[in-house]
Motif scaffolding. Structure first.
Motif, PDB file in Angstrom:
ATOM      1  N   SER A  32       0.789  -1.112   0.294  1.00 23.88           N
ATOM      2  CA  SER A  32       0.049  -0.261  -0.072  1.00 23.88           C
ATOM      3  C   SER A  32       0.502   1.370   0.257  1.00 23.88           C
ATOM      4  CB  SER A  32      -0.685  -0.166   1.430  1.00 23.88           C
ATOM      5  OG  SER A  32      -0.478   0.483   2.150  1.00 23.88           O
ATOM      6  N   LEU A  33       1.951   1.357   0.017  1.00 27.62           N
ATOM      7  CA  LEU A  33       3.430   2.046   0.586  1.00 27.62           C
ATOM      8  C   LEU A  33       3.520   2.741  -1.293  1.00 27.62           C
ATOM      9  CD1 LEU A  33       5.838   1.457   2.866  1.00 27.62           C
ATOM     10  CD2 LEU A  33       3.469   3.017   2.640  1.00 27.62           C
ATOM     11  N   MET A  34       3.613   3.970  -1.698  1.00 24.95           N
ATOM     12  CA  MET A  34       4.136   4.420  -2.274  1.00 24.95           C
ATOM     13  C   MET A  34       5.765   4.743  -2.551  1.00 24.95           C
ATOM     14  SD  MET A  34       1.379   7.750  -3.680  1.00 24.95           S
ATOM     15  CE  MET A  34       2.617   8.445  -4.563  1.00 24.95           C
ATOM     16  N   GLY A  35       5.826   4.666  -4.235  1.00 30.59           N
ATOM     17  CA  GLY A  35       7.336   4.037  -3.889  1.00 30.59           C
ATOM     18  C   GLY A  35       8.073   3.236  -4.401  1.00 30.59           C
ATOM     19  N   LEU A  36       9.638   3.713  -4.794  1.00 26.49           N
ATOM     20  CA  LEU A  36      10.552   2.188  -5.180  1.00 26.49           C
ATOM     21  C   LEU A  36      10.785   1.271  -4.883  1.00 26.49           C
ATOM     22  CD1 LEU A  36      11.256   1.439  -8.156  1.00 26.49           C
ATOM     23  CD2 LEU A  36      13.647   3.055  -7.804  1.00 26.49           C
ATOM     24  N   PHE A  37      10.208   0.173  -4.346  1.00 23.21           N
ATOM     25  CA  PHE A  37      11.103  -1.365  -4.295  1.00 23.21           C
ATOM     26  C   PHE A  37      11.491  -1.873  -5.129  1.00 23.21           C
ATOM     27  CE2 PHE A  37       7.199   1.045  -1.870  1.00 23.21           C
ATOM     28  CZ  PHE A  37       7.464   0.912  -0.034  1.00 23.21           C
ATOM     29  N   ALA A  38      12.420  -1.795  -5.401  1.00 19.86           N
ATOM     30  CA  ALA A  38      12.986  -2.463  -6.524  1.00 19.86           C
ATOM     31  C   ALA A  38      14.438  -3.238  -5.756  1.00 19.86           C
ATOM     32  CB  ALA A  38      13.718  -1.621  -7.357  1.00 19.86           C
ATOM     33  N   GLY A  39      14.899  -4.244  -5.671  1.00 15.25           N
ATOM     34  CA  GLY A  39      15.971  -4.754  -5.842  1.00 15.25           C
ATOM     35  C   GLY A  39      16.758  -5.697  -6.354  1.00 15.25           C
ATOM     36  N   THR A  40      17.802  -5.870  -6.365  1.00 15.96           N
ATOM     37  CA  THR A  40      18.935  -6.508  -6.936  1.00 15.96           C
ATOM     38  C   THR A  40      19.717  -7.910  -6.725  1.00 15.96           C
ATOM     39  OG1 THR A  40      20.506  -4.685  -7.626  1.00 15.96           O
ATOM     40  CG2 THR A  40      21.419  -6.194  -8.158  1.00 15.96           C
ATOM     41  N   VAL A  41      18.943  -8.988  -8.191  1.00 16.00           N
ATOM     42  CA  VAL A  41      19.281 -10.545  -7.436  1.00 16.00           C
ATOM     43  C   VAL A  41      20.572 -10.709  -9.024  1.00 16.00           C
ATOM     44  CG1 VAL A  41      17.227 -11.118  -6.796  1.00 16.00           C
ATOM     45  CG2 VAL A  41      17.796 -11.209  -9.577  1.00 16.00           C
ATOM     46  N   ALA A  42      21.417 -10.781  -8.580  1.00 15.80           N
ATOM     47  CA  ALA A  42      22.428 -11.690  -8.882  1.00 15.80           C
ATOM     48  C   ALA A  42      21.828 -13.293  -9.638  1.00 15.80           C
ATOM     49  CB  ALA A  42      23.656 -11.950  -8.267  1.00 15.80           C
ATOM     50  N   LEU A  43      22.133 -13.285 -10.923  1.00 15.42           N
ATOM     51  CA  LEU A  43      22.173 -15.143 -11.264  1.00 15.42           C
ATOM     52  C   LEU A  43      22.873 -15.045 -12.310  1.00 15.42           C
ATOM     53  CD1 LEU A  43      19.093 -13.515 -13.878  1.00 15.42           C
ATOM     54  CD2 LEU A  43      18.482 -14.651 -11.532  1.00 15.42           C
ATOM     55  N   ARG A  44      23.201 -16.323 -10.987  1.00 11.71           N
ATOM     56  CA  ARG A  44      24.556 -17.953 -11.312  1.00 11.71           C
ATOM     57  C   ARG A  44      24.476 -18.553 -12.415  1.00 11.71           C
ATOM     58  NH1 ARG A  44      29.514 -18.723  -6.984  1.00 11.71           N
ATOM     59  NH2 ARG A  44      31.255 -19.292  -8.544  1.00 11.71           N
ATOM     60  N   VAL A  45      25.207 -18.953 -13.027  1.00 10.58           N
ATOM     61  CA  VAL A  45      24.869 -19.160 -14.528  1.00 10.58           C
ATOM     62  C   VAL A  45      26.317 -20.319 -14.749  1.00 10.58           C
ATOM     63  CG1 VAL A  45      23.927 -20.902 -16.082  1.00 10.58           C
ATOM     64  CG2 VAL A  45      22.978 -18.679 -15.041  1.00 10.58           C
ATOM     65  N   ALA A  46      26.437 -21.849 -14.861  1.00  8.14           N
ATOM     66  CA  ALA A  46      27.934 -21.993 -15.501  1.00  8.14           C
ATOM     67  C   ALA A  46      27.609 -22.647 -16.649  1.00  8.14           C
ATOM     68  CB  ALA A  46      28.304 -23.470 -14.278  1.00  8.14           C
ATOM     69  N   VAL A  47      28.212 -21.753 -17.114  1.00  2.94           N
ATOM     70  CA  VAL A  47      27.029 -22.521 -19.365  1.00  2.94           C
ATOM     71  C   VAL A  47      29.072 -23.379 -19.439  1.00  2.94           C
ATOM     72  CG1 VAL A  47      27.324 -20.620 -21.257  1.00  2.94           C
ATOM     73  CG2 VAL A  47      26.626 -19.696 -19.455  1.00  2.94           C
ATOM     74  N   ASP A  48      28.230 -24.289 -20.206  1.00  3.83           N
ATOM     75  CA  ASP A  48      29.134 -25.522 -21.200  1.00  3.83           C
ATOM     76  C   ASP A  48      29.201 -24.453 -22.934  1.00  3.83           C
ATOM     77  OD1 ASP A  48      30.387 -27.469 -22.246  1.00  3.83           O
ATOM     78  OD2 ASP A  48      29.427 -29.213 -21.400  1.00  3.83           O
ATOM     79  N   GLN A  49      29.893 -24.205 -23.633  1.00  4.20           N
ATOM     80  CA  GLN A  49      29.866 -24.287 -24.588  1.00  4.20           C
ATOM     81  C   GLN A  49      30.254 -25.225 -25.029  1.00  4.20           C
ATOM     82  OE1 GLN A  49      33.818 -21.358 -25.430  1.00  4.20           O
ATOM     83  NE2 GLN A  49      33.122 -20.459 -23.765  1.00  4.20           N
ATOM     84  N   GLU A  50      30.365 -25.974 -24.912  1.00  2.00           N
ATOM     85  CA  GLU A  50      30.010 -27.375 -25.997  1.00  2.00           C
ATOM     86  C   GLU A  50      28.256 -27.844 -25.679  1.00  2.00           C
ATOM     87  OE1 GLU A  50      31.792 -27.958 -28.209  1.00  2.00           O
ATOM     88  OE2 GLU A  50      33.294 -26.186 -26.931  1.00  2.00           O
ATOM     89  N   ALA A  51      27.676 -27.410 -25.017  1.00  2.00           N
ATOM     90  CA  ALA A  51      26.405 -27.912 -24.555  1.00  2.00           C
ATOM     91  C   ALA A  51      25.647 -27.116 -25.635  1.00  2.00           C
ATOM     92  CB  ALA A  51      25.931 -27.909 -23.041  1.00  2.00           C
ATOM     93  N   PRO A  52      24.381 -27.646 -25.570  1.00  2.00           N
ATOM     94  CA  PRO A  52      23.176 -27.204 -26.482  1.00  2.00           C
ATOM     95  C   PRO A  52      23.050 -26.323 -26.231  1.00  2.00           C
ATOM     96  CG  PRO A  52      22.158 -29.268 -26.199  1.00  2.00           C
ATOM     97  CD  PRO A  52      23.895 -29.182 -25.447  1.00  2.00           C
ATOM     98  N   PHE A  53      21.952 -25.164 -26.595  1.00  4.43           N
ATOM     99  CA  PHE A  53      21.889 -23.744 -26.106  1.00  4.43           C
ATOM    100  C   PHE A  53      20.286 -24.283 -25.449  1.00  4.43           C
ATOM    101  CE2 PHE A  53      18.650 -19.765 -26.542  1.00  4.43           C
ATOM    102  CZ  PHE A  53      19.619 -19.152 -25.484  1.00  4.43           C
ATOM    103  N   THR A  54      19.970 -24.963 -25.423  1.00  4.84           N
ATOM    104  CA  THR A  54      18.216 -25.943 -24.752  1.00  4.84           C
ATOM    105  C   THR A  54      18.969 -25.685 -22.994  1.00  4.84           C
ATOM    106  OG1 THR A  54      19.129 -28.207 -24.950  1.00  4.84           O
ATOM    107  CG2 THR A  54      17.154 -26.663 -26.919  1.00  4.84           C
ATOM    108  N   ASP A  55      20.219 -26.512 -23.053  1.00  6.25           N
ATOM    109  CA  ASP A  55      20.636 -26.134 -21.502  1.00  6.25           C
ATOM    110  C   ASP A  55      21.279 -24.861 -21.140  1.00  6.25           C
ATOM    111  OD1 ASP A  55      20.421 -29.174 -22.643  1.00  6.25           O
ATOM    112  OD2 ASP A  55      22.655 -29.510 -22.090  1.00  6.25           O
TER     113      ASP A  55
END
Length: 106
Positions: free
Chosen positions: A62-85
């Motif tokens: 019910s409050l006015m104002g900006l209530f934004a937060g930041t989250v860190a998204l960590r992913v181990a990307v295997d360059q040999e894996a398909p994009f679907t992975d």
């Protein structure tokens, strides 16, 4: 409509169609492409990207104002894996982070 606008419209439609086919949001689809690109360019498999999200909880609804937060998204990307992975791993990381949005980043 200009040629540039038509190309942008086609790109957006392609992203939406790809995301729908993969069972992810367009945000997750673009994020997976971004992380895969970062991984290839940097030669690093472990990618961490910060993103903002609304941090409105029931007690602040019910409050006015900006209530934004930041989250860190960590992913181990295997360059040999398909994009679907990569899409699967990004979806898992994003949903996990968004489910814990009440925990401050600091």
């Amino acid at each position: 409509m200009s040629d540039a606008n038509e190309r942008i419209d086609a790109l957006v439609k392609g992203i939406r169609a790809g995301a729908r086919a993969a069972g992810v949001t367009p945000f997750m689809f673009v994020l997976a492409a971004y992380m895969a690109t970062l991984s290839r360019w940097s030669g690093q498999g472990d990618q961490i990207v910060g993103t903002a999200l609304s941090n409105r909880q029931e007690e602040t609804a019910s409050l006015m104002g900006l209530f934004a937060g930041t989250v860190a998204l960590r992913v181990a990307v295997d360059q040999e894996a398909p994009f679907t992975d990569v899409l699967r791993d990004v979806k898992r990381a994003a949903l996990g982070a968004f489910n814990n949005d009440g925990v401050p980043f600091e």
